[in-house]
Structure formats: structure tokens, C-alpha cells
Design a protein around this motif. Sequence first.
Motif, PDB file in Angstrom:
ATOM      1  N   ALA A  25       0.828  -1.198   0.000  1.00  0.00           N
ATOM      2  CA  ALA A  25       0.000   0.000   0.000  1.00  0.00           C
ATOM      3  C   ALA A  25       0.863   1.249   0.000  1.00  0.00           C
ATOM      4  CB  ALA A  25      -0.920  -0.005   1.218  1.00  0.00           C
ATOM      5  N   ARG A  26       1.905   1.241   0.807  1.00  0.00           N
ATOM      6  CA  ARG A  26       2.784   2.412   0.887  1.00  0.00           C
ATOM      7  C   ARG A  26       3.612   2.568  -0.383  1.00  0.00           C
ATOM      8  NH1 ARG A  26       2.777   7.379   2.729  1.00  0.00           N
ATOM      9  NH2 ARG A  26       4.790   8.096   3.473  1.00  0.00           N
ATOM     10  N   VAL A  27       3.984   1.446  -1.029  1.00  0.00           N
ATOM     11  CA  VAL A  27       4.683   1.520  -2.318  1.00  0.00           C
ATOM     12  C   VAL A  27       3.806   2.230  -3.345  1.00  0.00           C
ATOM     13  CG1 VAL A  27       5.560   0.180  -4.277  1.00  0.00           C
ATOM     14  CG2 VAL A  27       6.135  -0.515  -1.951  1.00  0.00           C
ATOM     15  N   LEU A  28       2.536   1.847  -3.415  1.00  0.00           N
ATOM     16  CA  LEU A  28       1.630   2.474  -4.371  1.00  0.00           C
ATOM     17  C   LEU A  28       1.420   3.950  -4.036  1.00  0.00           C
ATOM     18  CD1 LEU A  28      -1.050  -0.339  -4.880  1.00  0.00           C
ATOM     19  CD2 LEU A  28       0.887   0.257  -6.349  1.00  0.00           C
ATOM     20  N   GLN A  29       1.436   4.291  -2.751  1.00  0.00           N
ATOM     21  CA  GLN A  29       1.338   5.705  -2.385  1.00  0.00           C
ATOM     22  C   GLN A  29       2.562   6.480  -2.870  1.00  0.00           C
ATOM     23  OE1 GLN A  29       0.358   6.040   1.931  1.00  0.00           O
ATOM     24  NE2 GLN A  29      -1.525   6.926   1.120  1.00  0.00           N
ATOM     25  N   GLY A  30       3.737   5.862  -2.763  1.00  0.00           N
ATOM     26  CA  GLY A  30       4.945   6.523  -3.269  1.00  0.00           C
ATOM     27  C   GLY A  30       4.866   6.748  -4.769  1.00  0.00           C
ATOM     28  N   HIS A  90       2.448   9.514  -5.410  1.00  0.00           N
ATOM     29  CA  HIS A  90       3.028  10.813  -5.053  1.00  0.00           C
ATOM     30  C   HIS A  90       3.854  11.367  -6.207  1.00  0.00           C
ATOM     31  CE1 HIS A  90       4.974  13.930  -2.651  1.00  0.00           C
ATOM     32  NE2 HIS A  90       6.127  13.507  -3.122  1.00  0.00           N
ATOM     33  N   ARG A  91       4.631  10.509  -6.844  1.00  0.00           N
ATOM     34  CA  ARG A  91       5.444  10.958  -7.975  1.00  0.00           C
ATOM     35  C   ARG A  91       4.552  11.431  -9.123  1.00  0.00           C
ATOM     36  NH1 ARG A  91      10.935   8.569 -10.297  1.00  0.00           N
ATOM     37  NH2 ARG A  91      11.044   9.765 -12.208  1.00  0.00           N
ATOM     38  N   MET A  92       3.453  10.726  -9.345  1.00  0.00           N
ATOM     39  CA  MET A  92       2.538  11.136 -10.417  1.00  0.00           C
ATOM     40  C   MET A  92       1.885  12.478 -10.102  1.00  0.00           C
ATOM     41  SD  MET A  92       0.618   7.593 -11.399  1.00  0.00           S
ATOM     42  CE  MET A  92       1.534   6.053 -11.412  1.00  0.00           C
ATOM     43  N   TRP A  93       1.471  12.675  -8.854  1.00  0.00           N
ATOM     44  CA  TRP A  93       0.842  13.944  -8.494  1.00  0.00           C
ATOM     45  C   TRP A  93       1.783  15.108  -8.730  1.00  0.00           C
ATOM     46  CZ3 TRP A  93      -3.949  15.009  -8.362  1.00  0.00           C
ATOM     47  CH2 TRP A  93      -4.905  14.097  -7.915  1.00  0.00           C
ATOM     48  N   GLN A  94       3.076  14.882  -8.564  1.00  0.00           N
ATOM     49  CA  GLN A  94       4.030  15.960  -8.822  1.00  0.00           C
ATOM     50  C   GLN A  94       3.971  16.403 -10.278  1.00  0.00           C
ATOM     51  OE1 GLN A  94       7.543  13.836  -7.316  1.00  0.00           O
ATOM     52  NE2 GLN A  94       7.776  15.421  -5.761  1.00  0.00           N
ATOM     53  N   ALA A  95       3.683  15.463 -11.180  1.00  0.00           N
ATOM     54  CA  ALA A  95       3.579  15.805 -12.597  1.00  0.00           C
ATOM     55  C   ALA A  95       2.192  16.321 -12.961  1.00  0.00           C
ATOM     56  CB  ALA A  95       3.920  14.583 -13.460  1.00  0.00           C
ATOM     57  N   VAL A  96       1.166  15.905 -12.211  1.00  0.00           N
ATOM     58  CA  VAL A  96      -0.191  16.336 -12.508  1.00  0.00           C
ATOM     59  C   VAL A  96      -0.415  17.776 -12.068  1.00  0.00           C
ATOM     60  CG1 VAL A  96      -2.620  15.985 -11.908  1.00  0.00           C
ATOM     61  CG2 VAL A  96      -1.187  14.029 -12.471  1.00  0.00           C
ATOM     62  N   GLY A  97       0.062  18.101 -10.889  1.00  0.00           N
ATOM     63  CA  GLY A  97      -0.174  19.442 -10.346  1.00  0.00           C
ATOM     64  C   GLY A  97      -0.297  19.366  -8.848  1.00  0.00           C
ATOM     65  N   THR A  98      -1.134  20.215  -8.270  1.00  0.00           N
ATOM     66  CA  THR A  98      -1.345  20.202  -6.828  1.00  0.00           C
ATOM     67  C   THR A  98      -1.931  18.860  -6.422  1.00  0.00           C
ATOM     68  OG1 THR A  98      -1.805  22.570  -6.907  1.00  0.00           O
ATOM     69  CG2 THR A  98      -2.463  21.389  -4.912  1.00  0.00           C
ATOM     70  N   PRO A  99      -1.292  18.124  -5.487  1.00  0.00           N
ATOM     71  CA  PRO A  99      -1.814  16.810  -5.094  1.00  0.00           C
ATOM     72  C   PRO A  99      -3.273  16.891  -4.671  1.00  0.00           C
ATOM     73  CG  PRO A  99       0.389  17.111  -4.211  1.00  0.00           C
ATOM     74  CD  PRO A  99      -0.015  18.430  -4.825  1.00  0.00           C
ATOM     75  N   PHE A 100      -4.078  16.002  -5.248  1.00  0.00           N
ATOM     76  CA  PHE A 100      -5.515  15.934  -4.978  1.00  0.00           C
ATOM     77  C   PHE A 100      -6.194  17.281  -5.226  1.00  0.00           C
ATOM     78  CE2 PHE A 100      -3.168  13.027  -2.237  1.00  0.00           C
ATOM     79  CZ  PHE A 100      -3.661  11.810  -2.683  1.00  0.00           C
ATOM     80  N   GLU A 123       9.720   5.287  -0.682  1.00  0.00           N
ATOM     81  CA  GLU A 123      10.835   5.591  -1.582  1.00  0.00           C
ATOM     82  C   GLU A 123      10.885   4.616  -2.744  1.00  0.00           C
ATOM     83  OE1 GLU A 123      14.282   5.596   0.874  1.00  0.00           O
ATOM     84  OE2 GLU A 123      13.678   7.380   2.012  1.00  0.00           O
ATOM     85  N   LEU A 124      10.564   3.357  -2.467  1.00  0.00           N
ATOM     86  CA  LEU A 124      10.537   2.354  -3.531  1.00  0.00           C
ATOM     87  C   LEU A 124       9.490   2.720  -4.578  1.00  0.00           C
ATOM     88  CD1 LEU A 124      11.399  -0.403  -4.681  1.00  0.00           C
ATOM     89  CD2 LEU A 124       9.758  -1.468  -3.138  1.00  0.00           C
ATOM     90  N   GLY A 125       8.306   3.117  -4.131  1.00  0.00           N
ATOM     91  CA  GLY A 125       7.264   3.504  -5.070  1.00  0.00           C
ATOM     92  C   GLY A 125       7.596   4.773  -5.823  1.00  0.00           C
ATOM     93  N   ALA A 126       8.204   5.731  -5.121  1.00  0.00           N
ATOM     94  CA  ALA A 126       8.538   7.005  -5.765  1.00  0.00           C
ATOM     95  C   ALA A 126       9.625   6.850  -6.812  1.00  0.00           C
ATOM     96  CB  ALA A 126       8.972   8.025  -4.711  1.00  0.00           C
TER      97      ALA A 126
END
Length: 744
Positions: free
Chosen positions: A653-658, A661-671, A702-705
Motif C-alpha cells: 500500500a505504501r509503495v503504491l502511495q509513493g 506521489h510521484r505522479m501527483w508531482q507531474a499532474v499538479g497540486t496533489p488531490f 521511496e521504492l514507489g517514488a
Amino acid sequence: MENEPGTPGRAALHGPPARHLPAELTSFIGRATELAEVARLLEFARLVTVTGPGGVGKSRLALRAATLAEAAGGFADGIRLVEVSGVQDPELLGHAVLEALRLTDSTARPPVDVLTEQLADRELLLVLDGCEHLVAACAELVDALLRAAPRLRVLSTSRESLRSPAEHLLPVAPLSVTAVPGATADAVRLFADRAAAVLPGFRLDEHNAEEIALLCRRLDGIPLAVELAAGRLRALSVEQIALRLDDRFRLLTGGARGALLRHQTLRTTIGWSHELCTLQERLLWARLSVFAGSFDLEAAEYVCAGGAIEADQVLDLLDQLVAKSVVLRVAEPVGRPAGREAGRSGRGSGGVRFRMLDTLCEYGGQWLRTTGDELRLRRRHRDWYLGLATWGEAEWFGPRQAETAERTSLAHPNLRAALEFCLTEPGEEQLALVLAGTLWFFWVGSGHLGEGRHWLDRSLALAPEPTEARAKALWVTGYMATLQGDLASAGPVLEECRRQAVATGDDRALAYAVHRQGCAALIGDEPARAAVLFEEALWHYNTIGELNCNVLMAMFELGIAHLFQGETETGNLWLDRVRGICEAHGEKWAYAYALFALAYSDWAAGELRTARARARECVRLNHLFRDLLGIVLAMDVLAVLETEGPDSDLFEARVLQGAAHRMWQAVGTPFFGSRIFNGPYRECEARARAGLTEQEFDEAFELGAALDLDAAVRRALGGELPGPPGDGGLPGPRPAQPSPVPAR
């Protein structure tokens, strides 16, 4: 829980990097020393620039070096090619690099900020081809990237140095024209190879070797000049080619052999090749210069026909220019799945594309200007690509969305050229609004929000009149700003659109303005107000008979607004309605968003298996469109689902969150900065923190990010990467041939 078969384990970062370099259509001759030097320099140099005059083979050398490096697996995150020559506006350079890297530019931040963030830990070779017209912009971007990404290497080609502190230059000379014992000169080998391609049965032998060697020496071994000369063998012998070229050289040098500079040699060879073309071939050469990057036959037939050239003559003339090495057939990038190319007529896969080398395109452009016909050709070019955009917008509601996305992506350089023409040619500003607004489906659905706002902002600034085109550009701009979480910019433009629509009686613009104001309210954590606005927008849509992807998205958004208020039954009714309409029309993009909302609803109701299946399908579909927003929304649902039930895996679960998180950085403001949209993430984070050690909690994130997009999607889907766009699309009727949209 234990990993299921085919599911990546905790240590798996990503699979082998995909290949993204174009295939070579002709054999590569010589350059062994230069290739070795490029490889040597890239071992320690951060930036290597291959320099030399036009036609000397810089691009081919760099591409060959990159291909060899890719085959050797020298860069863990692969190699990407950016064709800088197709970018005329320095402000779009960063967007072009993002596109080549398959990173979306959905944020309101400058592209360089997204690039430095995304490339910080990547081991990548970036090839920037054709930098000479944007030297300052390329140097600035490269310097920023190299400072931020210590494992990044850049291989650039340019007629002049980038003048960067990290730069190592590799000047490229023409091919050798003098044979060494036991070996044929490289220029002679090149001539013989290309001659055999245009004249079946041609062989280098004792009868022609001396004449060919003499010809190559007169051409200074410049590869482009040699190839142009070889292309004449269908009509002339080697001796005739040499004699005719020699006459031209004497005119330029007053008979002083050897006094011709290399750039004069190339220009003279191009001019001679131009003179040997028929009048129609010369005219087509000039007219083709309006294209940026590659083009297909249908585009050439429409844009270049007229006067001395009939549309049905373009194919034969184009074939002759290909035979004479003036025009090149373009190969699909290695690794790009077959069947993704489809012409505007929907003829299916396997469409052939063409392009001209920059040097030959520049020559053709000079001739086009002398004809006085440039403005008409550029308008026809704009009309064709406006037609392509209009047809794409229509096809976006139906079973061919993935093909439409790919077709529009292939046309991207020409769409930029058409937009730039509209913005720089007086009197064309309204059509800039039309084209930029019509492309909303590409800006939003294929991850180009930043570039879309660039064009729309410029267009709106130049065309303040309250026209229908401006109204559409306003709501599209507000829509994209909302998706970027930039509500401060979205509010004023949407309100302007609404007021203009009321004042002018534009019911369609009013519907879209109210709809997008609802989106802003939803993201602003006002679901009750958002629901009222969505219902009003849907009333307007129904009144005017509108049904398309935007209408479906209004239904989806109304459904999720009800879910966020705890009105599950009403929300699911709207989402099921969206799903039913999508299935009836073969629509996939809005369908994927409905799946996200249904997965969210299933999670809240404890229907974990159904929720996971729907969230994964949402990821799969949005990956086909490169819609990062749709992927990351579903990724966060998948993450919280990993914390549920007896088989929960908090680490995963935490890997997928990481990864999210990296994708949100490219999308824009998280959520989007929304507290409500952030709910599943916060719930997942709290559960993972409670069940993992601090080290595990940080290590998993970190692994997910560290996962790139394909690796993150592969992990979310249980180890399988979805097929190429076009796979899995619902069957549907083959569309009819669209017509370009004439401006006049």
C-alpha cells in the motif's frame, strides 16, 4: 500477503526500459572512429555535442550511437530522442522534452521544474537533435537538467556549440574519400549502397570505382550530397552525374578546382539536384517545406495541390522525391507497437509518413518564398490540421479514442506550426482560438495541459472580441486550470465565459461554463454547490441536445459529488448511467473515470474485490491515453485497498502511495488541494504508519517514488503492462473521410 504469481516483489523497480528510437531504414556506413569517440565521451562527459555543417550526418551519427548504447543496456532508464528541429518557440522546448519522455505537463509549473523533479534519480540518455536554432534555450535547459539529475547524460546535435560549461564537442567531418589499402573509402561505399537502392543490380566494380571515387571527392564526402547524387542514377550514369556537377562547380569557382568551400559544395549539390527535378517536383519540394516534422500522403495531397499540381499527381511526385533522396520515408520508433498509425480517413494501421531533412526543407522554403505562394500554402496547412483537430474532437466520443490520441500526437509538431501561424499572421487570431480550443481533448486527455494553456493564453490575449471561439477558449482554459489545481486562475475565466454566454445568447458556452464552475466547486470541497451546478449544466446540455465526453464527465462529476456527500445510491445511479452510455458508444475515456468513482464507492461499501477490479481497469484504460490524472486517482484507491481485509499488505500500500506521489508531482497540486479527494490517501497513510515500522514506512514510499510510469502501472496491475493504444477498443464503424476546415 505473499506476492501472487506475476506480481512484482518489493525489490522490483521496473522492467527493461522500453525502446523509443526510430528504426534505421538504410544501412549505416562508416563512422567507426566517431562512434567509438561518442561512446568514450559518454562514459564521463555529461553533455556531448556533435557539431558540423548541415548535411554532414550529425543526426544519423547521434542516432546510431544512441542505438548502440541502447542495445548495450548502458542506461538503466533508457534513451529518449527529442527532435528539437520541429520546435520553433523556445518556450515549448520543455514541453517537447516532456513529450519525448512520456511525462505529462499537467501542472501549472514551468516544464523545467517538472523535468528536474522527474529526472532527479534517473539514469538516462537524452538525445537532443537539431539544436542550432534554439541554442540559448537548449543550453539553459540542459544546464538545469544536468545540475538536478546527476546520472543524466545528454547527446546533442547542432551546427554550433551550445556553449555549456559541461559540454564536450565532437566535430564531425565528411566521410573519407581516400581509400586505404584493403578497404573502400566510406563515401564510395555510401554512394554504392544508395545507388543499389535506386538502381537494382548496381554494383561497385573495377569499371566504375574510379569514376565514383572522383565524384565523391568532388562532393567532399558530404553524406547528403553523396546521397543526392546517387539518387540521380535512375536517369544518369555516374559519368554524366560527375560531368554535370563539375560544370556547376566551375561556374562557382571560375574554374579553380578545389576552391569551393564545403557549405558551397552542399548548397551547389542541392541546387543541382533541384534543377534536375521536373518543374512539378521542384514545386512540390517547395510546398512540402510548410510541414513541421513528419506528414502523411493525405496531408500532402490537400496542402500541396493546386495550380500546376493536381491532387492525384502528388503521390507520383512524392515517390520521385523519395527516390531522389529529397524526401524520406519515416520509420516508426523501435518499440512502438504496429498498428497505432491511422490516417484521418480511418484507413487503419500501417500508414506511411514522410519528412524532409532540415537542410532540404530550408532550401525548399527559400524557393517557396520566391514564388509568392507561401501565405496560401501556410493557410492550407493550417486548414488541414484544423480539420484534423475538428475530426479528432468528434471522434473523441466513440470507439476510436486511442487511435485519435495517437493520430493527434503524430500531428503535434504540425499543430504547433499551425497555431504559431495563426498567432503571428495578422487577421488569423480567431482561428488560433478555434484551433487551441478544439484541441481540448488532446490537451486534457493526453497529458498536455501546460502546453494547452500556453497556446490558449496567447490566443486569448490577442483576440479579446466576445466571439463564440473566445467563449470556448475561455471554458477550456478554466477547465485545464481547474485540473491543475489553479482555482485562482480558473474562476475569473469561467465567470467571463458565463457572462459572455448570457450576454450573447450562447447556450452552448453557458452550459460548458456552468459545468466547469461545478468542477471548480467540487475540487474546492463544495460538493453540494458543485452538484447544483452540474445539474444546471446537464439541463442546458439536454436542452441543446448535446451528448459527448464532456456531458458524460458532467454526469460522472455529479455522481461523485453525491458520493462525497454520502448519497451513495444517487451517486451510483449517475455513474451507472455514464457506464451504460459509454458502453453503447464504445467510449473509453469517460468510462475510465466512471470506473474510478465506482471503485471508490465499492471501497466505501466494503466490496473490495469489485473495487480492485474497477480501479485496475481505470488504470489500464487511462494508461492508453497517457492521462496521468485518471491513473493517479485510481492508484490511490488501489493503495487504500491494500490495507483492507485479511490479506492486507501495508508495505505494498505504501509503495503504491509513493508511486502516486510521484505522479501527483507531474499532474499538479496533489488531490487538487482538495481535502475530500485526499480522503483515501490519508486513510491509507494512517493505516500504513500504524502497522509498519518507521523504516518500512519510509522504505516502501521511496521504492514507489522510484518507479517510472510504466513500472508503476505494471505494479498496480499485478505485473502486466497494458497493450498499446488501440488494443481493447470496442469495435465500431469505420469513420468517413473528413474534410479540412477551410478558413476562407
